[in-house]
Motif scaffolding. Structure first.
Motif, PDB file in Angstrom:
ATOM      1  N   ASN A 124      84.105  55.965  -4.374  1.00 48.91           N
ATOM      2  CA  ASN A 124      84.335  54.768  -5.167  1.00 48.91           C
ATOM      3  C   ASN A 124      84.472  55.243  -6.607  1.00 48.91           C
ATOM      4  OD1 ASN A 124      84.455  52.195  -6.220  1.00 48.91           O
ATOM      5  ND2 ASN A 124      82.280  51.768  -5.932  1.00 48.91           N
ATOM      6  N   ALA A 125      85.581  54.927  -7.247  1.00 50.28           N
ATOM      7  CA  ALA A 125      85.826  55.367  -8.624  1.00 50.28           C
ATOM      8  C   ALA A 125      85.824  54.176  -9.558  1.00 50.28           C
ATOM      9  CB  ALA A 125      87.175  56.077  -8.711  1.00 50.28           C
ATOM     10  N   LYS A 126      85.199  54.350 -10.718  1.00 48.47           N
ATOM     11  CA  LYS A 126      85.202  53.328 -11.755  1.00 48.47           C
ATOM     12  C   LYS A 126      85.421  53.991 -13.101  1.00 48.47           C
ATOM     13  CE  LYS A 126      83.839  49.823  -9.153  1.00 48.47           C
ATOM     14  NZ  LYS A 126      84.718  48.759  -8.779  1.00 48.47           N
ATOM     15  N   PHE A 127      86.318  53.416 -13.893  1.00 49.19           N
ATOM     16  CA  PHE A 127      86.488  53.827 -15.280  1.00 49.19           C
ATOM     17  C   PHE A 127      85.567  52.963 -16.124  1.00 49.19           C
ATOM     18  CE2 PHE A 127      90.250  55.482 -13.350  1.00 49.19           C
ATOM     19  CZ  PHE A 127      90.495  56.655 -14.049  1.00 49.19           C
ATOM     20  N   PHE A 128      85.005  53.545 -17.171  1.00 46.54           N
ATOM     21  CA  PHE A 128      84.079  52.783 -17.999  1.00 46.54           C
ATOM     22  C   PHE A 128      84.299  53.104 -19.471  1.00 46.54           C
ATOM     23  CE2 PHE A 128      81.914  56.716 -16.873  1.00 46.54           C
ATOM     24  CZ  PHE A 128      81.365  57.145 -18.073  1.00 46.54           C
ATOM     25  N   SER A 129      83.859  52.179 -20.316  1.00 50.84           N
ATOM     26  CA  SER A 129      83.849  52.411 -21.757  1.00 50.84           C
ATOM     27  C   SER A 129      82.714  51.590 -22.348  1.00 50.84           C
ATOM     28  CB  SER A 129      85.179  52.008 -22.404  1.00 50.84           C
ATOM     29  OG  SER A 129      85.334  50.605 -22.396  1.00 50.84           O
ATOM     30  N   LYS A 151      73.454  52.290 -11.173  1.00 58.90           N
ATOM     31  CA  LYS A 151      72.446  52.734 -12.137  1.00 58.90           C
ATOM     32  C   LYS A 151      73.058  52.947 -13.519  1.00 58.90           C
ATOM     33  CE  LYS A 151      68.829  52.928  -9.481  1.00 58.90           C
ATOM     34  NZ  LYS A 151      67.681  52.066  -9.691  1.00 58.90           N
ATOM     35  N   LEU A 152      74.319  53.373 -13.577  1.00 59.75           N
ATOM     36  CA  LEU A 152      74.997  53.510 -14.872  1.00 59.75           C
ATOM     37  C   LEU A 152      75.051  52.156 -15.567  1.00 59.75           C
ATOM     38  CD1 LEU A 152      76.760  55.007 -17.008  1.00 59.75           C
ATOM     39  CD2 LEU A 152      78.731  54.358 -15.605  1.00 59.75           C
ATOM     40  N   ARG A 153      75.462  51.123 -14.833  1.00 65.15           N
ATOM     41  CA  ARG A 153      75.511  49.770 -15.408  1.00 65.15           C
ATOM     42  C   ARG A 153      74.146  49.379 -15.968  1.00 65.15           C
ATOM     43  NH1 ARG A 153      78.590  47.984 -10.500  1.00 65.15           N
ATOM     44  NH2 ARG A 153      80.693  47.609 -11.194  1.00 65.15           N
ATOM     45  N   GLU A 154      73.101  49.538 -15.149  1.00 66.92           N
ATOM     46  CA  GLU A 154      71.746  49.168 -15.572  1.00 66.92           C
ATOM     47  C   GLU A 154      71.325  49.939 -16.819  1.00 66.92           C
ATOM     48  OE1 GLU A 154      69.204  49.868 -12.210  1.00 66.92           O
ATOM     49  OE2 GLU A 154      70.251  48.385 -10.974  1.00 66.92           O
ATOM     50  N   HIS A 155      71.601  51.240 -16.824  1.00 62.82           N
ATOM     51  CA  HIS A 155      71.196  52.084 -17.953  1.00 62.82           C
ATOM     52  C   HIS A 155      71.886  51.651 -19.249  1.00 62.82           C
ATOM     53  CE1 HIS A 155      69.767  55.588 -20.096  1.00 62.82           C
ATOM     54  NE2 HIS A 155      71.007  55.756 -20.539  1.00 62.82           N
ATOM     55  N   ASP A 164      79.580  46.918 -26.358  1.00 59.57           N
ATOM     56  CA  ASP A 164      80.658  46.315 -25.577  1.00 59.57           C
ATOM     57  C   ASP A 164      80.910  47.242 -24.397  1.00 59.57           C
ATOM     58  OD1 ASP A 164      82.796  44.849 -24.695  1.00 59.57           O
ATOM     59  OD2 ASP A 164      84.167  45.546 -26.261  1.00 59.57           O
ATOM     60  N   PHE A 165      80.441  46.847 -23.201  1.00 55.74           N
ATOM     61  CA  PHE A 165      80.505  47.701 -22.015  1.00 55.74           C
ATOM     62  C   PHE A 165      81.533  47.140 -21.047  1.00 55.74           C
ATOM     63  CE2 PHE A 165      78.932  48.713 -17.685  1.00 55.74           C
ATOM     64  CZ  PHE A 165      79.070  50.082 -17.742  1.00 55.74           C
ATOM     65  N   ASN A 166      82.429  48.001 -20.573  1.00 55.95           N
ATOM     66  CA  ASN A 166      83.452  47.622 -19.601  1.00 55.95           C
ATOM     67  C   ASN A 166      83.432  48.613 -18.455  1.00 55.95           C
ATOM     68  OD1 ASN A 166      84.918  45.500 -21.186  1.00 55.95           O
ATOM     69  ND2 ASN A 166      85.153  47.228 -22.582  1.00 55.95           N
ATOM     70  N   ILE A 167      83.606  48.117 -17.239  1.00 54.36           N
ATOM     71  CA  ILE A 167      83.735  48.995 -16.084  1.00 54.36           C
ATOM     72  C   ILE A 167      84.753  48.361 -15.143  1.00 54.36           C
ATOM     73  CG2 ILE A 167      81.789  47.994 -14.813  1.00 54.36           C
ATOM     74  CD1 ILE A 167      81.156  51.001 -13.993  1.00 54.36           C
TER      75      ILE A 167
END
Length: 190
Positions: A124-129, A151-155, A164-167
């Motif tokens: 499962n791949a997700k790009f984030f910023s 866990k990345l989202r939670e952190h 400003d978090f996007n995934i």
């Protein structure tokens, strides 16, 4: 102007955990097989969003056989039947990320891609910023294991509540204004 300050590779081919500091002009030097192209392919992945691997190993030949799965699972060769042999097996996560600094806003920006890889060789791949520097844990948990997407989202939400978090599953979050504002980093092979 936005400048790429650091690049992070976690479980990307032979790099299990590598932070690469960058400047305005960068030279990648080394013997064949030391990872120069692996780093370039990781940078292209983050900024071009090409998980199909159309640009992988183009510095070497147009007949490149490198694949995203080979980078994620650390392909080390083929068996007698021509099947790939992988160093990484089972369930794990991989990160490729760039930390930038915007001198107009005096803010750090991190963009990247995380892959949660599974036992059946799928991922499962997700790009984030997000608007902050690399996390202090460099995407690792308390046991120094790369964190999964959840866990990345939670952190990020806990550590940077105002960021400003996007995934997303595609690279659309890396908008053209961000890429166009980057200086032309020059890379030379020797």
């Amino acid at each position: 102007m936005k400048e790429i300050k650091r690049f992070q590779l976690v479980n990307w081919h032979y790099f299990t955990m590598q932070t690469i500091p960058l400047g305005m002009i960068n030279f990648l030097t080394g013997k064949n097989g030391t990872g120069k192209t692996t780093i370039i392919d990781a940078i292209q992945l983050v900024f071009l969003g090409d998980t199909a691997g159309h640009f992988f190993n183009k510095s070497a030949t147009d007949k490149s056989s490198r694949t995203l799965n080979g980078y994620l699972r650390c392909e080390i060769g083929d068996d007698d039947d021509g099947n790939p042999i992988y160093k990484r097996k089972g369930r794990f996560s991989c990160y490729v990320a760039a930390e930038m600094y915007d001198d107009e806003t005096n803010k750090n920006i991190t963009i990247g891609c995380v892959f949660d890889c599974f036992d059946d060789a799928s991922y499962n791949a997700k790009f984030f910023s997000y608007d902050a520097a690399f996390p202090a844990n460099l995407f690792l948990d308390e046991k120094n294991v790369p964190v999964e997407i959840k866990k990345l989202r939670e952190h990020i939400f806990n550590e940077y509540p105002l960021a400003d978090f996007n995934i997303t599953p595609d690279v659309a979050i890396v908008d053209s204004e961000l890429v166009e504002a980057l200086p032309a980093h020059q890379v030379a092979y020797t």
